[in-house]
Design a protein around this motif. Structure first.
Motif, short mmCIF file in Angstrom:
data_model
loop_
_atom_site.label_atom_id
_atom_site.label_comp_id
_atom_site.label_asym_id
_atom_site.label_seq_id
_atom_site.Cartn_x
_atom_site.Cartn_y
_atom_site.Cartn_z
N SER A 151 -49.18 -51.89 -28.87
CA SER A 151 -50.21 -51.34 -27.98
C SER A 151 -49.66 -51.14 -26.57
CB SER A 151 -51.40 -52.29 -27.94
OG SER A 151 -52.33 -51.89 -26.94
N GLU A 152 -50.09 -50.06 -25.96
CA GLU A 152 -49.71 -49.78 -24.57
C GLU A 152 -50.74 -50.32 -23.59
OE1 GLU A 152 -49.20 -45.58 -24.32
OE2 GLU A 152 -47.36 -45.56 -25.53
N ASP A 153 -51.78 -50.97 -24.10
CA ASP A 153 -52.89 -51.41 -23.26
C ASP A 153 -52.81 -52.89 -22.91
OD1 ASP A 153 -53.96 -48.84 -23.38
OD2 ASP A 153 -55.06 -49.29 -25.23
N ASP A 154 -51.62 -53.45 -22.90
CA ASP A 154 -51.49 -54.84 -22.49
C ASP A 154 -50.24 -55.00 -21.63
OD1 ASP A 154 -49.26 -54.98 -24.21
OD2 ASP A 154 -50.46 -55.77 -25.86
N GLN A 155 -49.97 -56.24 -21.22
CA GLN A 155 -48.87 -56.49 -20.30
C GLN A 155 -47.53 -56.66 -20.99
OE1 GLN A 155 -51.07 -58.67 -21.34
NE2 GLN A 155 -50.38 -60.80 -21.24
N PHE A 156 -47.47 -56.58 -22.32
CA PHE A 156 -46.24 -56.92 -23.02
C PHE A 156 -45.25 -55.75 -23.09
CE2 PHE A 156 -49.32 -60.03 -24.50
CZ PHE A 156 -48.58 -61.19 -24.41
N ASP A 157 -45.75 -54.53 -23.18
CA ASP A 157 -44.89 -53.35 -23.16
C ASP A 157 -43.79 -53.44 -24.22
OD1 ASP A 157 -44.10 -50.83 -22.33
OD2 ASP A 157 -42.75 -51.60 -20.78
N ILE A 158 -44.20 -53.69 -25.45
CA ILE A 158 -43.26 -53.72 -26.57
C ILE A 158 -43.11 -52.32 -27.13
CG2 ILE A 158 -42.86 -54.61 -28.91
CD1 ILE A 158 -44.50 -57.11 -28.03
N HIS A 159 -41.88 -51.86 -27.18
CA HIS A 159 -41.62 -50.49 -27.64
C HIS A 159 -41.69 -50.43 -29.16
CE1 HIS A 159 -39.62 -46.61 -28.24
NE2 HIS A 159 -40.00 -46.36 -26.99
N PRO A 160 -42.31 -49.39 -29.73
CA PRO A 160 -42.39 -49.30 -31.19
C PRO A 160 -41.03 -49.41 -31.88
CG PRO A 160 -43.86 -47.70 -30.20
CD PRO A 160 -43.08 -48.33 -29.07
N SER A 161 -39.96 -48.92 -31.25
CA SER A 161 -38.65 -48.97 -31.89
C SER A 161 -38.12 -50.39 -32.03
CB SER A 161 -37.64 -48.12 -31.10
OG SER A 161 -37.42 -48.66 -29.82
N THR A 162 -38.71 -51.34 -31.27
CA THR A 162 -38.29 -52.74 -31.40
C THR A 162 -38.63 -53.28 -32.79
OG1 THR A 162 -38.49 -53.16 -29.04
CG2 THR A 162 -38.65 -55.08 -30.47
N ILE A 163 -39.72 -52.78 -33.38
CA ILE A 163 -40.13 -53.22 -34.71
C ILE A 163 -39.35 -52.39 -35.73
CG2 ILE A 163 -42.03 -53.64 -36.29
CD1 ILE A 163 -42.13 -55.21 -33.65
N MET A 164 -38.37 -53.02 -36.33
CA MET A 164 -37.45 -52.33 -37.23
C MET A 164 -38.06 -52.09 -38.60
SD MET A 164 -33.52 -53.47 -37.70
CE MET A 164 -32.27 -52.32 -38.26
N ALA A 165 -38.88 -53.04 -39.07
CA ALA A 165 -39.49 -52.91 -40.39
C ALA A 165 -40.62 -53.92 -40.53
CB ALA A 165 -38.47 -53.12 -41.50
N LEU A 166 -41.53 -53.64 -41.47
CA LEU A 166 -42.60 -54.55 -41.84
C LEU A 166 -42.33 -55.03 -43.27
CD1 LEU A 166 -45.71 -52.53 -40.55
CD2 LEU A 166 -44.25 -54.12 -39.28
N GLU A 167 -42.26 -56.35 -43.44
CA GLU A 167 -41.92 -56.93 -44.74
C GLU A 167 -43.18 -57.54 -45.37
OE1 GLU A 167 -38.52 -59.92 -46.66
OE2 GLU A 167 -38.61 -59.57 -44.50
#
Length: 335
Positions: A151-167
């Motif tokens: 989400s872009e609506d919080d203070q964490f600013d985690i980029h989608p590319s950081t998530i490599m895969a969902l297991e």
């Protein structure tokens, strides 16, 4: 490929030993014949399972110094959604914090999601899987978790590319993580093959739910303990020969060497396979990976990669472990 220590020593608290024993290697297998291509696609990471663990950031920092670029983060459905349709903000923020700490060190994430809450699993304690009526709830919760993280609506600013895969789940083919079925006859811990239909349905529903909104996300299916080709064949049978994963997650641990000799009772070396013992062949590293690769190819999935999201052996003297740190190192080097 995520390397972990064996069941007998997974709780080793010394981080240097943890990295020797429990180092997680993220390893995408492209080919078994071109070692240069393979090395170029090898990422090394760690699997830090505990939540609220003191020293988490220092472990990530040590991992960074060792060149580790991937962190496998197991997440807990029971903690995320203890009451149906009510998501725990504190737990969400804990997960986001862990991921942000890794992102800040240039590390990427494989996000694993399991542990059904009692309201979804028939009032059992985790790790019981959800009842079939709640497969959709699992899929929606995993999608919700992913959406909250990026989400872009919080203070964490985690980029989608950081998530490599969902297991999707962890080791559904063993009784420890899918304890609603008995052990398969003639195996150590592998589950009765009737259970494969349930995981196949859970994976298919999760795959379709997430892909409908996020088609570019990599979904890892399987998460299989050992090179369990029988279970994989049962999944394909349930799907009518197709597959519901972008890549197959695999945990090709090595079973104990049953041959007489100085290595008796120790984990087999990765290039070893005791075919005289009917229990052993699924628990062989190199041969097991080759057998899984052949099974994927036979079902038309030659383009789909194997992601080894766990493997390893402990350094202890316990049955099935390496027996020493030197022997453990030998295992890792051969692998």
């Amino acid at each position: 490929m995520f390397l972990k220590q064996s069941q007998n020593s997974r709780r080793n608290k010394d981080f240097v030993n943890y990295l020797m024993i429990g180092i997680t290697i993220f390893f995408v297998i492209i080919t078994m014949s071109n070692s240069n291509a393979l090395a170029q696609r090898c990422l090394i990471g760690i699997h830090i399972a505990e939540t609220n663990t003191a020293g988490y950031t220092s472990r990530l920092e040590h991992a960074k110094q060792l060149g580790i670029r991937v962190v496998r983060v197991p997440t807990d459905w029971n903690a995320l959604e203890p009451t149906q349709n009510s998501f725990d903000t504190e737990y969400l923020n804990e997960v986001k914090t862990r991921i942000l700490e890794a992102q800040n060190r240039g590390q990427r994430i494989v996000l694993m999601f399991s542990q059904a809450p009692p309201w979804a699993n028939g009032n059992n304690e985790p790790p019981f899987p959800p009842k079939p009526a709640f497969y959709g709830a699992y899929a929606n919760a995993f999608k919700k978790l992913y959406e909250e993280i990026i989400s872009e609506d919080d203070q964490f600013d985690i980029h989608p590319s950081t998530i490599m895969a969902l297991e999707v789940w962890n080791e559904p083919n063993v009784i420890e993580f899918w304890p609603t079925y008995p052990k398969r006859e003639g195996t150590y811990v592998l589950i009765n093959l009737d259970a494969a239909a349930e995981y196949a349905d859970l994976l298919a529903q999760t795959y379709d739910t997430i892909k409908a909104q996020y088609p570019g996300v990599t979904i890892l299916g399987g998460s299989l303990a050992s090179a369990d080709t029988e279970y994989l064949e049962a999944l394909y049978s349930r799907w009518g020969g197709s597959s519901k994963f972008d890549a197959l997650a695999l945990h090709p641990y090595s079973g104990p060497d049953e041959h007489e000799g100085p290595h008796y009772s120790r984990a087999q070396y990765p290039d070893q396979c005791n075919e005289d013992d009917p229990l052993t062949p699924p628990w062989c590293f190199k041969q097991g990976i080759e057998n899984i690769r052949a099974t994927l190819d036979a079902h038309g999935d030659s383009s789909k990669q194997i992601w080894i999201t766990e493997f390893g052996t402990g350094s202890s003297d316990s049955w099935g472990d390496a027996g020493s740190e030197d022997e453990q190192r030998e295992h890792l080097q051969r692998a």
